[in-house]
Scaffold this motif. Structure first.
Motif, PDB file in Angstrom:
ATOM      1  N   ARG A 115      15.798  60.795  59.421  1.00 55.44           N
ATOM      2  CA  ARG A 115      16.450  60.374  60.657  1.00 55.44           C
ATOM      3  C   ARG A 115      17.468  61.436  61.044  1.00 55.44           C
ATOM      4  O   ARG A 115      18.083  62.070  60.186  1.00 55.44           O
ATOM      5  CB  ARG A 115      17.157  59.032  60.475  1.00 55.44           C
ATOM      6  CG  ARG A 115      16.241  57.864  60.224  1.00 55.44           C
ATOM      7  CD  ARG A 115      17.017  56.548  60.207  1.00 55.44           C
ATOM      8  NE  ARG A 115      17.933  56.472  59.087  1.00 55.44           N
ATOM      9  CZ  ARG A 115      19.235  56.252  59.192  1.00 55.44           C
ATOM     10  NH1 ARG A 115      19.809  56.133  60.398  1.00 55.44           N
ATOM     11  NH2 ARG A 115      20.006  56.170  58.119  1.00 55.44           N
ATOM     12  N   THR A 116      17.673  61.628  62.335  1.00 56.48           N
ATOM     13  CA  THR A 116      18.637  62.626  62.782  1.00 56.48           C
ATOM     14  C   THR A 116      19.557  62.045  63.846  1.00 56.48           C
ATOM     15  O   THR A 116      19.206  61.089  64.539  1.00 56.48           O
ATOM     16  CB  THR A 116      17.943  63.877  63.378  1.00 56.48           C
ATOM     17  OG1 THR A 116      17.218  63.504  64.555  1.00 56.48           O
ATOM     18  CG2 THR A 116      17.004  64.526  62.374  1.00 56.48           C
ATOM     19  N   ARG A 117      20.720  62.645  63.942  1.00 59.00           N
ATOM     20  CA  ARG A 117      21.660  62.391  65.040  1.00 59.00           C
ATOM     21  C   ARG A 117      22.201  63.740  65.475  1.00 59.00           C
ATOM     22  O   ARG A 117      22.356  64.654  64.670  1.00 59.00           O
ATOM     23  CB  ARG A 117      22.827  61.513  64.565  1.00 59.00           C
ATOM     24  CG  ARG A 117      22.454  60.064  64.320  1.00 59.00           C
ATOM     25  CD  ARG A 117      22.479  59.234  65.592  1.00 59.00           C
ATOM     26  NE  ARG A 117      23.801  59.178  66.179  1.00 59.00           N
ATOM     27  CZ  ARG A 117      24.710  58.257  65.864  1.00 59.00           C
ATOM     28  NH1 ARG A 117      24.442  57.336  64.953  1.00 59.00           N
ATOM     29  NH2 ARG A 117      25.896  58.251  66.447  1.00 59.00           N
ATOM     30  N   ILE A 118      22.495  63.875  66.757  1.00 55.87           N
ATOM     31  CA  ILE A 118      23.066  65.118  67.249  1.00 55.87           C
ATOM     32  C   ILE A 118      24.516  65.213  66.771  1.00 55.87           C
ATOM     33  O   ILE A 118      25.287  64.261  66.910  1.00 55.87           O
ATOM     34  CB  ILE A 118      22.981  65.198  68.782  1.00 55.87           C
ATOM     35  CG1 ILE A 118      21.516  65.030  69.218  1.00 55.87           C
ATOM     36  CG2 ILE A 118      23.542  66.512  69.272  1.00 55.87           C
ATOM     37  CD1 ILE A 118      20.537  65.947  68.544  1.00 55.87           C
ATOM     38  N   PHE A 119      24.860  66.345  66.207  1.00 51.90           N
ATOM     39  CA  PHE A 119      26.185  66.562  65.616  1.00 51.90           C
ATOM     40  C   PHE A 119      27.057  67.254  66.653  1.00 51.90           C
ATOM     41  O   PHE A 119      26.893  68.435  66.936  1.00 51.90           O
ATOM     42  CB  PHE A 119      26.046  67.426  64.367  1.00 51.90           C
ATOM     43  CG  PHE A 119      27.261  67.449  63.471  1.00 51.90           C
ATOM     44  CD1 PHE A 119      28.292  66.535  63.618  1.00 51.90           C
ATOM     45  CD2 PHE A 119      27.355  68.379  62.454  1.00 51.90           C
ATOM     46  CE1 PHE A 119      29.398  66.551  62.779  1.00 51.90           C
ATOM     47  CE2 PHE A 119      28.452  68.415  61.603  1.00 51.90           C
ATOM     48  CZ  PHE A 119      29.470  67.500  61.769  1.00 51.90           C
ATOM     49  N   ALA A 120      27.965  66.512  67.257  1.00 55.47           N
ATOM     50  CA  ALA A 120      28.876  67.066  68.261  1.00 55.47           C
ATOM     51  C   ALA A 120      30.175  66.275  68.231  1.00 55.47           C
ATOM     52  O   ALA A 120      30.181  65.072  67.928  1.00 55.47           O
ATOM     53  CB  ALA A 120      28.245  67.004  69.658  1.00 55.47           C
ATOM     54  N   ALA A 121      31.266  66.968  68.540  1.00 50.28           N
ATOM     55  CA  ALA A 121      32.592  66.358  68.430  1.00 50.28           C
ATOM     56  C   ALA A 121      32.739  65.121  69.304  1.00 50.28           C
ATOM     57  O   ALA A 121      33.437  64.170  68.942  1.00 50.28           O
ATOM     58  CB  ALA A 121      33.659  67.385  68.782  1.00 50.28           C
ATOM     59  N   GLU A 122      32.048  65.117  70.457  1.00 52.64           N
ATOM     60  CA  GLU A 122      32.226  64.000  71.382  1.00 52.64           C
ATOM     61  C   GLU A 122      31.351  62.798  71.034  1.00 52.64           C
ATOM     62  O   GLU A 122      31.455  61.744  71.670  1.00 52.64           O
ATOM     63  CB  GLU A 122      31.925  64.461  72.811  1.00 52.64           C
ATOM     64  CG  GLU A 122      30.484  64.853  73.084  1.00 52.64           C
ATOM     65  CD  GLU A 122      30.175  66.302  72.751  1.00 52.64           C
ATOM     66  OE1 GLU A 122      29.102  66.784  73.162  1.00 52.64           O
ATOM     67  OE2 GLU A 122      31.019  66.940  72.093  1.00 52.64           O
ATOM     68  N   ARG A 123      30.498  62.916  70.045  1.00 52.20           N
ATOM     69  CA  ARG A 123      29.620  61.815  69.667  1.00 52.20           C
ATOM     70  C   ARG A 123      30.211  61.045  68.483  1.00 52.20           C
ATOM     71  O   ARG A 123      30.734  61.652  67.554  1.00 52.20           O
ATOM     72  CB  ARG A 123      28.222  62.334  69.310  1.00 52.20           C
ATOM     73  CG  ARG A 123      27.465  62.878  70.518  1.00 52.20           C
ATOM     74  CD  ARG A 123      26.138  63.483  70.082  1.00 52.20           C
ATOM     75  NE  ARG A 123      25.386  63.959  71.233  1.00 52.20           N
ATOM     76  CZ  ARG A 123      24.412  63.279  71.828  1.00 52.20           C
ATOM     77  NH1 ARG A 123      24.081  62.074  71.388  1.00 52.20           N
ATOM     78  NH2 ARG A 123      23.773  63.781  72.868  1.00 52.20           N
ATOM     79  N   PRO A 124      30.113  59.724  68.485  1.00 48.55           N
ATOM     80  CA  PRO A 124      30.650  58.952  67.356  1.00 48.55           C
ATOM     81  C   PRO A 124      29.872  59.246  66.076  1.00 48.55           C
ATOM     82  O   PRO A 124      28.656  59.453  66.106  1.00 48.55           O
ATOM     83  CB  PRO A 124      30.460  57.499  67.798  1.00 48.55           C
ATOM     84  CG  PRO A 124      29.365  57.539  68.821  1.00 48.55           C
ATOM     85  CD  PRO A 124      29.498  58.858  69.524  1.00 48.55           C
TER      86      PRO A 124
END
Length: 289
Positions: A115-124
């Protein structure tokens, strides 16, 4: 030599930059037991790594049966791919893994079952029991030495031919050393298909992997495509500079990270012409067999 554990370092290595540099040198020389703990100094040594904002603790080797671990990718795309081989040993500990990564890396990890999630400062940050940086996995797993290089099982295509990558991202701090100058880049491009995304039209690394699967050989400067092709088990020739060579290529003759890849290194600083002469001669020879 006794292992160096987290929070300890040899006398004289009083700054994070000194510890980090010493760690890279130890890793280059294959002294993994010494190198991985010192590699943890990258957080404080000015390397572009962001500790996530989450209440979950960093995974330090605890039991993972039934636990969810968020694996944070870090640094360049080549690092994502090189350290990605340690996801398998992590999963074998019983962990449910979610990989936090750049959008251009997401489908690669999804295709091999994560499973993946986008890694960005604005994302929880996703709910998890632990988080760990992907570059810390060898230390935390206690694996230390590189594991099996081929872990991206993409089916072989039917096209054949050679794919080439003459240059990398110009924003890379060592790009002046690793990328070919215009003349030599042109010579390499005449030998095969340009695999840079501006030429292929590929959106992400999954698309590029499909192109690579149709080829017989990849010839690349030290970029993420070299890591991708080698991790797929594709015959890969990696062109390396004399100066500023990255630690993972060891002595520039053979690398424990990709033992089946062929390393072709400059014999003098800036002298790419002889390297391309050799590539031209050998590819021409392959074509006439």
């Amino acid at each position: 030599m006794s292992p160096v554990t987290d929070g300890q370092h040899p006398p004289g290595l009083d700054s994070a930059r000194a510890r980090y540099s010493a760690g890279l040198q130890a890793l280059r020389l294959g002294r993994f037991e010494e190198g991985w703990p010192l590699h943890e100094a990258r957080y404080d040594a000015g390397v572009a790594i962001v500790r996530p904002t989450t209440a979950a603790p960093e995974w330090m080797g605890e039991d993972l049966d039934g636990k969810t671990v968020a694996v944070c990718t870090e640094q360049g795309f080549g690092d994502h791919l090189m350290f990605g081989r340690f996801l398998g040993p992590l999963r074998s500990r019983g962990a449910d893994i979610v990989v936090l990564c750049h959008p251009k890396m997401a489908r690669i990890f999804e295709r091999i079952g994560y499973r993946t999630r986008i890694f960005a400062a604005e994302r929880p940050f996703p709910p998890c029991d632990y988080w760990v940086a992907i570059g810390s996995l060898p230390l935390r797993l206690g694996v230390l030495a590189p594991t099996e290089a081929v872990y991206l099982p993409f089916a072989r295509g039917r096209g054949g031919g050679v794919g080439v990558v003459p240059t990398g991202n110009p924003a890379h701090p060592n790009d002046a050393q690793r990328s070919l100058p215009d003349g030599e880049a042109g010579r390499l491009l005449r030998l095969g298909r340009d695999l840079r995304p501006e030429s292929t039209g590929c959106y992400d690394f999954s698309d590029t992997a499909d192109v690579i699967a149709d080829l017989d050989l990849i010839v690349s400067v030290d970029t993420s495509v070299a890591h991708l092709a080698a991790s797929m088990g594709k015959p890969t020739w990696i062109l390396l500079p004399f100066n500023g060579m990255d630690w993972r290529w060891a002595d520039g003759v053979a690398s424990p990270w990709y033992p089946k890849a062929r390393l072709l290194r400059q014999t003098k600083p800036g002298e790419w012409s002889k390297v391309i002469d050799q590539v031209e001669a050998e590819i021409t020879g392959l074509a006439t067999r």
